[in-house]
Design a protein around this motif. Structure first.
Motif, short mmCIF file in Angstrom:
data_model
loop_
_atom_site.label_atom_id
_atom_site.label_comp_id
_atom_site.label_asym_id
_atom_site.label_seq_id
_atom_site.Cartn_x
_atom_site.Cartn_y
_atom_site.Cartn_z
N VAL A 1 0.83 -1.20 0.00
CA VAL A 1 0.00 0.00 0.00
C VAL A 1 0.87 1.24 0.00
O VAL A 1 0.66 2.18 -0.79
N LEU A 2 1.86 1.28 0.88
CA LEU A 2 2.74 2.44 0.97
C LEU A 2 3.61 2.59 -0.28
O LEU A 2 3.89 3.71 -0.72
N LEU A 3 4.01 1.47 -0.86
CA LEU A 3 4.79 1.52 -2.09
C LEU A 3 3.97 2.14 -3.22
O LEU A 3 4.44 3.02 -3.95
N MET A 4 2.73 1.71 -3.38
CA MET A 4 1.86 2.27 -4.42
C MET A 4 1.55 3.74 -4.14
O MET A 4 1.49 4.55 -5.07
N LEU A 5 1.39 4.10 -2.88
CA LEU A 5 1.17 5.49 -2.52
C LEU A 5 2.36 6.34 -2.95
O LEU A 5 2.19 7.42 -3.53
N ALA A 6 3.56 5.86 -2.71
CA ALA A 6 4.76 6.59 -3.09
C ALA A 6 4.87 6.72 -4.61
O ALA A 6 5.16 7.80 -5.14
N ILE A 7 4.62 5.63 -5.33
CA ILE A 7 4.73 5.66 -6.79
C ILE A 7 3.69 6.59 -7.40
O ILE A 7 4.00 7.42 -8.26
N LEU A 8 2.44 6.46 -6.95
CA LEU A 8 1.38 7.30 -7.51
C LEU A 8 1.56 8.76 -7.11
O LEU A 8 1.27 9.67 -7.90
N GLY A 9 2.03 9.00 -5.90
CA GLY A 9 2.32 10.37 -5.48
C GLY A 9 3.43 10.99 -6.31
O GLY A 9 3.35 12.17 -6.69
N TRP A 10 4.44 10.20 -6.62
CA TRP A 10 5.53 10.69 -7.46
C TRP A 10 5.04 11.01 -8.87
O TRP A 10 5.38 12.05 -9.43
N ARG A 11 4.21 10.12 -9.42
CA ARG A 11 3.66 10.37 -10.77
C ARG A 11 2.75 11.60 -10.78
O ARG A 11 2.76 12.38 -11.72
N TRP A 12 1.97 11.78 -9.72
CA TRP A 12 1.09 12.94 -9.63
C TRP A 12 1.92 14.22 -9.59
O TRP A 12 1.59 15.20 -10.25
N GLN A 13 3.01 14.18 -8.83
CA GLN A 13 3.89 15.34 -8.74
C GLN A 13 4.53 15.63 -10.10
O GLN A 13 4.64 16.80 -10.48
N GLN A 14 4.92 14.59 -10.83
CA GLN A 14 5.49 14.78 -12.17
C GLN A 14 4.48 15.43 -13.10
O GLN A 14 4.82 16.34 -13.86
N GLN A 15 3.23 14.97 -13.07
CA GLN A 15 2.20 15.55 -13.92
C GLN A 15 1.92 17.00 -13.54
O GLN A 15 1.70 17.84 -14.39
N LYS A 16 1.92 17.27 -12.25
CA LYS A 16 1.66 18.63 -11.78
C LYS A 16 2.77 19.56 -12.26
O LYS A 16 2.50 20.69 -12.69
N ASP A 17 4.02 19.10 -12.22
CA ASP A 17 5.14 19.91 -12.68
C ASP A 17 5.07 20.14 -14.19
O ASP A 17 5.40 21.22 -14.67
N ARG A 18 4.64 19.14 -14.94
CA ARG A 18 4.53 19.28 -16.40
C ARG A 18 3.42 20.27 -16.79
O ARG A 18 3.52 20.94 -17.78
N SER A 19 2.36 20.28 -16.00
CA SER A 19 1.25 21.17 -16.34
C SER A 19 1.60 22.64 -16.11
O SER A 19 0.99 23.52 -16.70
N LYS A 20 2.60 22.91 -15.28
CA LYS A 20 3.04 24.29 -15.04
C LYS A 20 3.83 24.84 -16.21
O LYS A 20 3.89 26.03 -16.41
N GLU A 21 4.43 23.95 -17.00
CA GLU A 21 5.28 24.41 -18.11
C GLU A 21 4.50 24.92 -19.27
O GLU A 21 3.43 24.72 -19.56
#
Length: 68
Positions: free
Chosen positions: A48-68
């Motif tokens: 559960v924590l592993l998936m939380l970390a992976i999905l949180g990282w992907r969400w952060q990547q998408q959020k950073d891309r949307s700012k560009e």
């Protein structure tokens, strides 16, 4: 995603899942893991924590891309 690649993806997931199930069934008893509450909690919460970390990282990547 077309239906051909979707079928391929589903088949990959099924094969990997079956392989993991077989590995756990036949390889699990060979491991000398003590039965305790801590071991059970780690076994339940680690994925559960592993998936939380992976999905949180992907969400952060998408959020950073949307700012560009």
């Amino acid at each position: 995603m077309d239906s051909q690649s979707m079928i391929g993806f589903v088949l990959k997931v099924i094969v990997l899942s079956a392989g993991l199930a077989i590995a756990i069934k036949y390889g699990g008893p060979l491991l000398q893991i003590p039965t305790s509450t801590t071991t059970a909690l780690v076994g339940v919460w680690f994925p559960v924590l592993l998936m939380l970390a992976i999905l949180g990282w992907r969400w952060q990547q998408q959020k950073d891309r949307s700012k560009e």
